[in-house]
Scaffold this active site. Structure first.
Site, PDB file in Angstrom:
ATOM      1  N   HIS A  89      20.436 -14.967  25.498  1.00 39.74           N
ATOM      2  CA  HIS A  89      20.573 -14.657  24.066  1.00 39.74           C
ATOM      3  C   HIS A  89      19.376 -15.052  23.210  1.00 39.74           C
ATOM      4  O   HIS A  89      19.163 -14.498  22.138  1.00 39.74           O
ATOM      5  CB  HIS A  89      21.875 -15.235  23.501  1.00 39.74           C
ATOM      6  CG  HIS A  89      21.845 -16.699  23.177  1.00 39.74           C
ATOM      7  ND1 HIS A  89      22.156 -17.674  24.097  1.00 39.74           N
ATOM      8  CD2 HIS A  89      21.550 -17.352  22.034  1.00 39.74           C
ATOM      9  CE1 HIS A  89      22.053 -18.861  23.519  1.00 39.74           C
ATOM     10  NE2 HIS A  89      21.687 -18.697  22.271  1.00 39.74           N
ATOM     11  N   GLU A  93      14.358 -13.375  20.994  1.00 40.98           N
ATOM     12  CA  GLU A  93      14.039 -14.075  19.740  1.00 40.98           C
ATOM     13  C   GLU A  93      12.840 -15.015  19.911  1.00 40.98           C
ATOM     14  O   GLU A  93      11.958 -15.075  19.067  1.00 40.98           O
ATOM     15  CB  GLU A  93      15.283 -14.873  19.303  1.00 40.98           C
ATOM     16  CG  GLU A  93      15.108 -15.699  18.051  1.00 40.98           C
ATOM     17  CD  GLU A  93      15.111 -14.883  16.777  1.00 40.98           C
ATOM     18  OE1 GLU A  93      14.710 -15.441  15.751  1.00 40.98           O
ATOM     19  OE2 GLU A  93      15.483 -13.692  16.797  1.00 40.98           O
ATOM     20  N   ASP A  94      12.816 -15.763  21.025  1.00 39.61           N
ATOM     21  CA  ASP A  94      11.859 -16.877  21.151  1.00 39.61           C
ATOM     22  C   ASP A  94      10.684 -16.634  22.103  1.00 39.61           C
ATOM     23  O   ASP A  94       9.811 -17.476  22.222  1.00 39.61           O
ATOM     24  CB  ASP A  94      12.598 -18.144  21.626  1.00 39.61           C
ATOM     25  CG  ASP A  94      13.618 -18.609  20.607  1.00 39.61           C
ATOM     26  OD1 ASP A  94      13.491 -18.208  19.441  1.00 39.61           O
ATOM     27  OD2 ASP A  94      14.534 -19.362  20.967  1.00 39.61           O
TER      28      ASP A  94
END
Length: 755
Positions: A89, A93-94
């Site tokens: 997840h 994003e990272d």
């Protein structure tokens, strides 16, 4: 150093491998089809992607996705698709990986869920209100496509709450406030009862640490007596259940610290006066699934022969389950010790649904996890309502959140149409809510209703079992006053949308008048001039301000020029009395030197450090009237639109919205006061009236406590009195001492502080 690094890396590897092995063990013991390979592949991919990154707590970052996957598997009961999405997840994003990379390696379904989670990552809200509302809409829209997105998001939030201690205090308040305002009700609406309770408790623990510790300690002290009461209470029940030949277990359920505290706040009672701390849960395995509801009632009949049941406290959620799928029979019985005890009767299936919510409903066809049956009509109905709210976007983020909250919290009643069809509506809804729930046209042209064949107005509140017929007229049009008595999100959303369409013309007119006013007074290049005057005229938002200017309820004049150009700054603020409830009003006006300017937050202000409110700097902060904080209260700071700091109680309803909407503007605030200044406090008294009661009250306050009474109002009727006393106190400790002394007066039944 190399040796040390190797030891650390080996320790990290062991930690990570052990955590992943535990996840696999949980998954393998579940009833899902075993797709261990794809889970291992997702774990290895995520581990590589997050390599070398650590969380604030110091542990390797990959431990967070593993923990989220563990919660999804073990506590929510999700399968391999969700576990893979949980492990992945934070990758998009990272790290440098994209959603396309995920899709190529793990397929479209996992990629879609990861994409949904990426869109709503990093706390719900940013600095701007509009940004946070947009993100929340994304969350709800994605959720209506695949409910697993929100379930994994809730797992993610639960792990963040469990590891919140490594965050600074202002972040703790933001995350805890957001959790209480959004995620706990979401978890409740999806039937995740256990997770909802834990989220509430963790939020409470970080927002009110002293009160949390006090309740925990009182629960520990009274534990032995509760066990004794439980053991005695269930002995005859067990005998009866054994006679019936049932396979059962009886559990002791203790009210959570958060729900005890909520009851203490809402009902103005002490810990000792919260009587339903203990409840008893009977969970049985039915002999025949089709007969489980009848068996619940058979158990009720059997135990109500042993103990007297409370006539008004039978709750039947068997025939009509709650909107989140909860089914049980609740009955309150009088124990031999003279205490009312709630007994919850449910089958093992109902118990699983109560703990794991909709996830427990999902039946997977032929082991294909992606498909779940569409019999979740309540859930789909709810998601449809949320989509309707999203179709009419609110201009104000706080309004939008409120509209969603109405749907998240609503408990239900059952209402019948003229043809006898059942509709589930929220408790407290009106005839107009019912009209809008059927169709927008019906709602906007509604002139009244017939409830149980009697004519009633639009604002009539419906009760469970009412039969409702809506009356309409083409001449009827939506009225602004309707917004004051409708209670459902759908009705509010539709009414606001229609009113907004009507008010756009007025707003445009107001904007033109405002521009003319600025030109006429040679006011140029003032950024946020409209926002400045919005706050000056105490209207909620810029749209309302322009509307008021358009319909001439606000006439722009010299005072507005002064406000914009900063003239008469001291006069316009009315001094610090406008913000701080000090009670030296009788004294002469303060000199201009003493009217301290409000503190303006500089650009490079360290928001992680607490601000300290002292006797000397208290005038630099705004004390809002929504909650009247006084020294000793749990408080926080909020940086408003003018970069000044408002002080609110952490439990204040306005602060709850601010934490969820503008989390980055929240500051940790602490008191450093030395009993020099006075503040308002209002105490309410109720009791049996008698001669000398007033004298006893005033003697305790004035003589014993040496506190000045500002105002005293008492009304007596048929031997019972009800009154309020306004006092001048230094802090919360003073109020506590006064209340405990007043409670000792004979014939006083109840003493509480009013906000």
């Amino acid at each position: 150093m190399d040796e040390e690094q190797k030891i650390r890396e080996d320790a990290d590897d062991k930690l990570i491998n052990d955590a992943f092995q535990r996840l696999l063990d949980s998954y393998c013991s579940s009833r899902h089809r075993k797709k261990v390979d794809i889970i291992t592949k997702a774990f290895n991919f995520a581990r590589q992607a997050h390599k070398g990154v650590r969380r604030l707590s110091g542990e390797p970052y990959i431990m967070h996705p593993i923990a989220v996957a563990q919660i999804a598997c073990e506590e929510v009961g999700l399968g391999s698709t969700s576990i893979c999405a949980a492990l992945l997840h934070d990758v998009v994003e990272d790290t440098d990986y994209t959603t396309e990379d995920i899709e190529n390696i793990f397929g479209p379904k996992i990629a879609q869920i990861v994409d949904g989670l990426t869109k709503i990552s990093g706390g719900i809200f940013g600095e701007q209100a509009s940004a946070q509302a947009e993100n929340f809409k994304k969350l709800l829209l994605t959720m209506s496509e695949d409910i697993r997105v929100i379930l994994i998001k809730i797992c993610d939030r639960l792990h963040n709450m469990r590891t919140l201690e490594s965050q600074p205090a202002n972040k703790q308040y933001k995350i805890a406030g957001e959790t209480l305002y959004i995620y706990a009700p979401l978890a409740n609406r999806l039937g995740l009862n256990k997770i909802k309770s834990e989220l509430e408790n963790l939020s409470f623990q970080y927002e009110h640490p002293e009160e949390y510790a006090a309740i925990k300690s009182k629960l520990a002290i009274t534990e032995a007596s509760r066990h004794e009461l439980f053991d005695e209470f269930i002995v005859p029940i067990e005998v009866e259940l054994q006679k019936m030949g049932l396979h059962y277990q009886i559990k002791e359920r203790i009210k959570t610290p958060y729900s005890i505290w909520s009851k203490m706040q809402n009902k103005h009672v002490t810990f000792d006066e919260v009587y339903d701390i203990l409840a008893v849960r009977i969970i049985f395995t039915p002999r025949n699934r089709e007969e489980e509801i009848n068996e619940c009632f058979n158990i009720y009949v059997a135990i109500s022969k042993i103990y007297k049941s409370h006539p008004d406290r039978l709750r039947d959620w068997l025939s009509h389950p709650k909107a989140n799928g909860y089914q049980a029979l609740h009955v309150t019985l009088m124990s031999k010790q003279g205490r009312w005890i709630e007994v919850q009767i449910r089958s093992d299936r109902m118990d699983e649904v109560a703990e794991q919510g909709f996830a427990a409903h999902w039946k997977y066809k032929d082991g294909i996890e992606e498909e779940y049956t569409e019999d979740e009509t309540e859930l789909n109905e709810w998601l449809r309502t949320i989509k309707e709210i999203l179709d009419d976007p609110q201009p104000d983020a706080m309004d939008f959140l409120d509209a969603i909250k109405l749907n998240l919290f609503a408990s239900e009643i059952f209402v019948f149409t003229p043809k006898g069809e059942i509709k589930t509506m929220p408790t407290g809804c009106t005839a107009l809510d019912f009209a809008f729930s059927i169709h927008t046209f019906l709602g906007s042209h509604c002139i009244g209703a017939k409830v149980n064949h009697k004519l009633v107005p639009l604002s009539h509140k419906l009760q469970s079992g009412d039969q409702v017929e809506i009356l309409t007229s083409k001449a009827q049009h939506v009225q602004p006053s309707w917004i004051n008595f409708v209670s459902t999100a759908k009705a509010k959303g539709k009414i606001l949308a229609i009113l907004r369409r009507d008010s756009r013309e007025l707003q445009k007119k107001g904007e033109d008048l405002f521009s003319e006013f600025l030109k006429k007074n040679n006011i140029n290049d003032i950024p946020n001039a409209a926002d400045q005057l919005t706050e000056f005229h105490e209207v909620r938002n810029r749209e309302e301000f322009f509307q008021a200017v358009g319909d001439k309820t606000i006439m722009l004049g010299d005072k507005d020029v002064d406000e914009l150009l900063g003239k008469n700054a001291a006069d316009k603020r009315g001094g610090w009395r406008k913000f701080v409830p000090f009670l030296d009003r009788g004294k002469q006006k303060k000199t201009t030197e003493e009217q301290t300017e409000l503190f303006v937050v500089p650009e490079k202000f360290n928001r992680k450090k607490p601000i300290f409110i002292t006797d000397d700097n208290i005038r630099q902060y705004k004390f809002k009237h929504c909650c009247h904080p006084i020294p000793g209260d749990d408080v926080l700071g909020f940086i408003d639109g003018k970069h000044q700091i408002e002080i609110h109680k952490r439990a204040c309803p306005v602060a709850a919205k601010l934490k969820a909407s503008y989390g980055n503007r929240i500051l940790d605030a602490k008191w450093d006061m030395h009993k020099k200044l006075f503040f308002d406090a209002t105490i309410r008294l109720q009791g049996i009236d008698r001669v000398g009661m007033l004298l006893d009250i005033s003697q305790i306050i004035s003589s014993q406590m040496n506190v000045n009474i500002h105002k005293l109002t008492i009304a007596s009727e048929e031997g019972v009195f009800d009154g309020t006393i306004e006092l001048r106190v230094h802090d919360r400790e003073d109020v506590g001492n006064i209340i405990s002394q007043l409670k000792k007066i004979p014939d006083i039944q109840d003493v509480t502080q009013i906000m």
